[in-house]
Design a protein around this motif. Structure first.
Motif, PDB file in Angstrom:
ATOM      1  N   MET A 145       0.703  -1.477   0.460  1.00  0.00           N
ATOM      2  CA  MET A 145      -0.076  -0.371  -0.161  1.00  0.00           C
ATOM      3  C   MET A 145       0.763   1.219   0.090  1.00  0.00           C
ATOM      4  O   MET A 145       1.899   1.508   0.506  1.00  0.00           O
ATOM      5  CB  MET A 145      -1.279   0.344   1.583  1.00  0.00           C
ATOM      6  N   THR A 146       0.585   2.471  -0.984  1.00  0.00           N
ATOM      7  CA  THR A 146       0.729   3.717  -0.641  1.00  0.00           C
ATOM      8  C   THR A 146       0.952   4.382   0.793  1.00  0.00           C
ATOM      9  O   THR A 146       0.035   3.528   1.466  1.00  0.00           O
ATOM     10  CB  THR A 146       0.381   4.505  -1.693  1.00  0.00           C
ATOM     11  N   PRO A 147       1.838   4.787   1.061  1.00  0.00           N
ATOM     12  CA  PRO A 147       1.359   5.810   2.328  1.00  0.00           C
ATOM     13  C   PRO A 147      -0.222   6.038   2.078  1.00  0.00           C
ATOM     14  O   PRO A 147      -0.568   6.176   3.449  1.00  0.00           O
ATOM     15  CB  PRO A 147       2.382   6.926   1.884  1.00  0.00           C
ATOM     16  N   LYS A 152      -5.579   6.152   4.734  1.00  0.00           N
ATOM     17  CA  LYS A 152      -7.067   6.146   5.180  1.00  0.00           C
ATOM     18  C   LYS A 152      -7.233   4.537   5.798  1.00  0.00           C
ATOM     19  O   LYS A 152      -8.707   4.559   5.989  1.00  0.00           O
ATOM     20  CB  LYS A 152      -7.489   6.214   3.352  1.00  0.00           C
ATOM     21  N   TYR A 153      -6.378   3.756   4.854  1.00  0.00           N
ATOM     22  CA  TYR A 153      -6.542   2.189   5.591  1.00  0.00           C
ATOM     23  C   TYR A 153      -6.804   2.918   7.482  1.00  0.00           C
ATOM     24  O   TYR A 153      -7.644   2.213   8.381  1.00  0.00           O
ATOM     25  CB  TYR A 153      -5.663   1.116   5.959  1.00  0.00           C
ATOM     26  N   HIS A 157     -10.542   2.345   9.768  1.00  0.00           N
ATOM     27  CA  HIS A 157     -10.308   1.412  10.838  1.00  0.00           C
ATOM     28  C   HIS A 157     -10.096   1.921  11.734  1.00  0.00           C
ATOM     29  O   HIS A 157      -9.965   1.177  13.054  1.00  0.00           O
ATOM     30  CB  HIS A 157      -9.780   0.177  10.288  1.00  0.00           C
ATOM     31  N   SER A 158     -10.126   3.101  12.339  1.00  0.00           N
ATOM     32  CA  SER A 158      -9.893   4.052  13.969  1.00  0.00           C
ATOM     33  C   SER A 158     -10.246   2.567  14.731  1.00  0.00           C
ATOM     34  O   SER A 158     -10.179   3.184  15.954  1.00  0.00           O
ATOM     35  CB  SER A 158      -9.803   5.080  13.071  1.00  0.00           C
TER      36      SER A 158
END
Length: 161
Positions: A145-147, A152-153, A157-158
């Motif tokens: 995954m890009t930074p 965003k992930y 998912h926070s």
């Protein structure tokens, strides 16, 4: 056995037979659009369509297969198993995924709390003997995954933390 007890057993059975009688002949008659299509044109087949002309994809779709989505790291860029490797992999994977085992610690046993009746993983690899379902990129693994994607992930998912 009392008459009341006998009546309580026979009444539901009789009702079931009466209710099923009109349905049974319809279920096996050839008077359905698909049966009529097959009967009138057995040489040429066409996919069923919905009323608005789209392909009718109703039904049960089963994608159960031992073929993993991502290729295991130890296989590197190997795309296909040999027949011998395929048989060995299926045997090992079936043993690893068997939730009916009772070996290991109590925690391991508890982790396998539901038996195999609840899982449909498939019993074999796909017939093409691929090592993963992903075929692009050639290593059969998801790209890193890009930074921005990692951020965003994390945001999405926070709520799990």
């Amino acid at each position: 056995m009392t008459c009341r007890h006998l009546f309580s057993i026979l009444l539901p059975a009789a009702q079931t037979l009466v209710w099923a009688a009109p349905v049974y002949p319809q279920a096996f008659s050839g008077d359905t659009p698909v049966a009529n299509k097959i009967a009138t044109d057995s040489k040429r087949w066409s996919a069923a369509r919905t009323p608005d002309g789209q392909p009718d994809l109703q039904g049960v779709w089963d994608a159960a297969s031992m073929t993993p989505l991502e290729r295991p790291l130890e296989l590197g860029n190997k795309e296909f198993y040999t027949p011998q490797e395929m048989a060995a992999y299926e045997k090992k994977r079936a043993q690893d995924l068997n939730r009916d085992r009772r070996d290991g610690s109590a925690d391991a046993d508890l982790g396998r709390a539901y038996n195999e009746a609840w899982f449909d993983r498939g019993a074999h690899l796909a017939s093409d003997r691929r090592t993963s379902r992903l075929i692009d990129p050639p290593n059969g693994r998801f790209p890193v995954m890009t930074p921005t994607a990692v951020t965003k992930y994390g945001d999405v998912h926070s709520w799990l933390a």
